[in-house]
Design a protein around this motif. Sequence first.
Motif, PDB file in Angstrom:
ATOM      1  N   THR A  58      40.208  37.649  35.836  1.00  0.00           N
ATOM      2  CA  THR A  58      41.592  37.770  36.255  1.00  0.00           C
ATOM      3  C   THR A  58      41.770  39.046  37.079  1.00  0.00           C
ATOM      4  OG1 THR A  58      42.318  36.616  34.275  1.00  0.00           O
ATOM      5  CG2 THR A  58      43.993  37.838  35.496  1.00  0.00           C
ATOM      6  N   SER A 103      42.981  34.201  39.436  1.00  0.00           N
ATOM      7  CA  SER A 103      42.015  33.959  38.363  1.00  0.00           C
ATOM      8  C   SER A 103      40.970  32.939  38.803  1.00  0.00           C
ATOM      9  CB  SER A 103      42.724  33.487  37.085  1.00  0.00           C
ATOM     10  OG  SER A 103      43.288  32.209  37.282  1.00  0.00           O
ATOM     11  N   CYS A 115      48.731  37.333  40.379  1.00  0.00           N
ATOM     12  CA  CYS A 115      47.626  37.159  39.425  1.00  0.00           C
ATOM     13  C   CYS A 115      46.671  36.105  39.978  1.00  0.00           C
ATOM     14  CB  CYS A 115      48.182  36.742  38.072  1.00  0.00           C
ATOM     15  SG  CYS A 115      46.929  36.545  36.808  1.00  0.00           S
TER      16      CYS A 115
END
Length: 435
Positions: free
Chosen positions: A431, A367, A365
């Motif tokens: 994201t 971001s 992930c």
Amino acid sequence: MFRKVHLYLTALCAGITTAIILVMSLLYLYISENELYENQYRSFQNDMNTIATGLEQQSVISMEWLSKMESHGGYTFYALDNGVPFLYNRLTNLSDDSDIQGLLNDCLETYRQSFEYSSVQAELSGGLYNTCFHTEFPFNPSGKKHEYYAGIIELNRGESSLQIIVLSPLGLLQKRLMWQRIRFLLIDAAAIVLLTVFSFFFTGRLLHPIIESRQRQNAFVAAASHELRTPLAVILSAAECSRDADREHRIKFLDTIRQEGALLSSLVNDMLTLSASDSQSFSVHTAPVELDTLLINAYEAFEPLAAEKNLSLSVTLPEEALPPCTADADRIMQLLSILLHNAISYTPESGSIALSLTRKKHRFCLSVSDTGPGIPPEDKKKIFDRFYRAEKSRSAKGHFGLGLSIASEIVKLHHGSIHVSDRPGGGSVFTVILP
């Protein structure tokens, strides 16, 4: 144009399926009707054999027996003893009915001309009659097809002979077949209507991606033309003004031309990238990549630019070692560059930008969050569209609304996802999830 194509495709699809249904229905009806007629004929032959066998065993033919045989098969009997009609025929008015009498005479004539000398005779052994034979044939007195099945039974004993004509009308069978045809016609008509409706919606679904692509292409060309017009107009205007300007002003005009040319070059490059994506030539070359290293490189590349705007740029990485991610390093860097460039452009002075990397199960992930003005809810669904820029806060000079479109294409090529959300306290968070 697409409406006509839609109608043509509907007509073509419905026409082909209709032709197939009609051909199959007619073929089935043809085979089915022939089988029904053949079954009826075989049943009639079996009945004639039964009647002939019964006649062999009787020395006296009663009217009750004839009536019973007639009602059993729906037949018409006409008996002749040495050419003289039985009393049974006279009592049932067969001999007085000219139409029936003519029909029976025609049947006898047809039999004599075509079947009398080719009939298969069954010689009796110890029966009441010397010879007994019968023959059956289709009988069509008016020339139409399938009117009657006729049977002739002949029994000879000495010089006396007995002839029995049996007619089996096919009217009931023809009515059954007619109702079968009507049912098939109604079923075919309903099927054709349903297929036409289905073809209309099916071809519409097939054309929908093409129509959408054409609309996106038209919108892309229109938006690109609009975006190209502004820097070109500035370049032409600066070039025209520099002709009569002094040295100091000419340098300013040349700087303007250089800046607008750089913007124009950036726009063209972005458009070529998206064009490559549309033509399926926008590819990635995947290999094991250390994502934390890419984030550090992106941080180091954009930290000076953030410092110029008095922005705080930070990067957060997991403490534990991360496994490599199968991705295209250059494309991931391009993705990070787009997100960071947008964040720096739209975050006011003294704001902060945070770059982070986490791992959840089998996914990474990435971001990028900022403390800018944020994105209105109605714009979040459109922010990744080409040439789309939210009004006011996200219409900075030098941004053409293509960066996030390119970022979205890069994420799709990596089979990941990208979305934007609101940051607590104000701002936006982009994201990216990669497998």
